[in-house]
Write an enzyme that holds these catalytic residues in place. Sequence first.
Site, PDB file in Angstrom:
ATOM      1  N   PRO A  11       1.803   6.761   5.074  1.00 31.99           N
ATOM      2  CA  PRO A  11       1.095   7.557   6.085  1.00 31.99           C
ATOM      3  C   PRO A  11      -0.373   7.155   6.098  1.00 31.99           C
ATOM      4  CG  PRO A  11       1.520   8.881   4.124  1.00 31.99           C
ATOM      5  CD  PRO A  11       2.211   7.569   3.916  1.00 31.99           C
ATOM      6  N   MET A  12      -0.917   6.846   7.282  1.00 32.34           N
ATOM      7  CA  MET A  12      -2.308   6.408   7.382  1.00 32.34           C
ATOM      8  C   MET A  12      -2.967   7.091   8.565  1.00 32.34           C
ATOM      9  SD  MET A  12      -1.916   2.334   6.450  1.00 32.34           S
ATOM     10  CE  MET A  12      -0.310   2.116   7.249  1.00 32.34           C
ATOM     11  N   CYS A  94      -5.010  12.755  -0.179  1.00 35.21           N
ATOM     12  CA  CYS A  94      -6.084  12.413   0.747  1.00 35.21           C
ATOM     13  C   CYS A  94      -7.406  13.010   0.269  1.00 35.21           C
ATOM     14  CB  CYS A  94      -5.764  12.923   2.145  1.00 35.21           C
ATOM     15  SG  CYS A  94      -7.037  12.520   3.358  1.00 35.21           S
ATOM     16  N   ASN A 205       2.302   3.098  -4.645  1.00 40.65           N
ATOM     17  CA  ASN A 205       1.499   2.773  -3.468  1.00 40.65           C
ATOM     18  C   ASN A 205       0.115   2.335  -3.952  1.00 40.65           C
ATOM     19  OD1 ASN A 205      -0.410   4.782  -1.231  1.00 40.65           O
ATOM     20  ND2 ASN A 205       0.477   2.820  -0.678  1.00 40.65           N
ATOM     21  N   GLY A 206      -0.539   1.513  -3.132  1.00 43.48           N
ATOM     22  CA  GLY A 206      -1.913   1.128  -3.440  1.00 43.48           C
ATOM     23  C   GLY A 206      -2.078  -0.361  -3.673  1.00 43.48           C
ATOM     24  N   GLY A 207      -2.750  -1.038  -2.761  1.00 41.46           N
ATOM     25  CA  GLY A 207      -3.112  -2.435  -2.961  1.00 41.46           C
ATOM     26  C   GLY A 207      -1.972  -3.426  -2.891  1.00 41.46           C
ATOM     27  N   GLY A 227       0.703  -0.140   2.714  1.00 44.02           N
ATOM     28  CA  GLY A 227      -0.243   0.574   3.559  1.00 44.02           C
ATOM     29  C   GLY A 227      -0.942  -0.367   4.507  1.00 44.02           C
ATOM     30  N   ARG A 228      -2.194  -0.687   4.189  1.00 47.59           N
ATOM     31  CA  ARG A 228      -3.008  -1.491   5.106  1.00 47.59           C
ATOM     32  C   ARG A 228      -2.410  -2.863   5.386  1.00 47.59           C
ATOM     33  NH1 ARG A 228      -8.317  -1.065   1.827  1.00 47.59           N
ATOM     34  NH2 ARG A 228      -6.809  -0.436   0.245  1.00 47.59           N
TER      35      ARG A 228
END
Length: 329
Positions: A11-12, A94, A205-207, A227-228
């Site tokens: 989710p972003m 968040c 999650n993350g990176g 994510g990104r």
Amino acid sequence: MTYRHPLAVAPMMDWTDRHCRFLHRQLTRRALLYTEMVVAEAAIHGARERLLGFDRTEHPVALQLGGSDPQKLAEAARIGEGFGYDEINLNVGCPSDRVQSGTFGACLMKTPELVAQFVTAMKSAVAIPVTVKCRIGVDDQDTEVALDSLADMVHAAGADALWVHARKAWLEGLSPKENREIPPLDYERVYRLKGRNENRFIGINGGIQTLQDASAHLDHVDGAMLGRAAYHTPGILAGVDSAFYGAPARDFDFAALIDAMAAYAARHIANGGRLGHVTRHMVGLFHGLPGARRWRQILSTDATRPGAGPDVLHAAFAAVDLTGGEEAA
């Protein structure tokens, strides 16, 4: 452990709206997709179709909620289930100012007993899975204690899965953007959490930049969340179904994708929307291929003009060379 999602798209905020998710679903039929965070109060009292509506092709799709009142979260979860979502996820990660002012998101890492209450309330309201997405800790918390405490309490409350962004969140001194980049990643901490929760779903999650990175994490945890990388270079999602779900490997049909997105954009425009609402999520689709720069230019200019139609997508796609080669600087 019946919950099984080896690959998810995170989710972003401002990014994973319904148009973004429709694009991602054309690239992968199996990965779990998440909405932007929706505040429980808005889900109850706001424009529900605008906030919660989605295309039926998006399944499996999860609704992420934020909030700090168990009754409101339960009601929002019930509404989400009624809309047809496959999962309700609680945001405990968040770090934005807006979230802090409402005492939810990452702030809740400090009060795991409250998070457990929220999970209990949502589980009592819906029959679909209820999951939690958190950080490894906030501010000066000892991450060994904080993460274990949260995990133990939400699991006892019946949470079906725990997705962990493997960084701390700093509630003061760092912006939301900096909180996604500056606190160091600690994948080993999430691996240790999985080690003491062998029969519980723990996702990371993350990176995570590539599908190869995601696959490597699955040696230690149950799921990996992009994510990104999925947003800025969505083309990588075309390899998900074969790499993670056993689908036959094949050359992805990007021409068919453009046709599908053009038809989708036409429907959106007919309903009063603008082409740019859809194409803004597609800018990085052909990253690294010859013609990608021209693709980006057209989507950034022609597609944003008033009255732009889906033919712009086909014109931009004509500039892309799918045979490979080196993208010009």
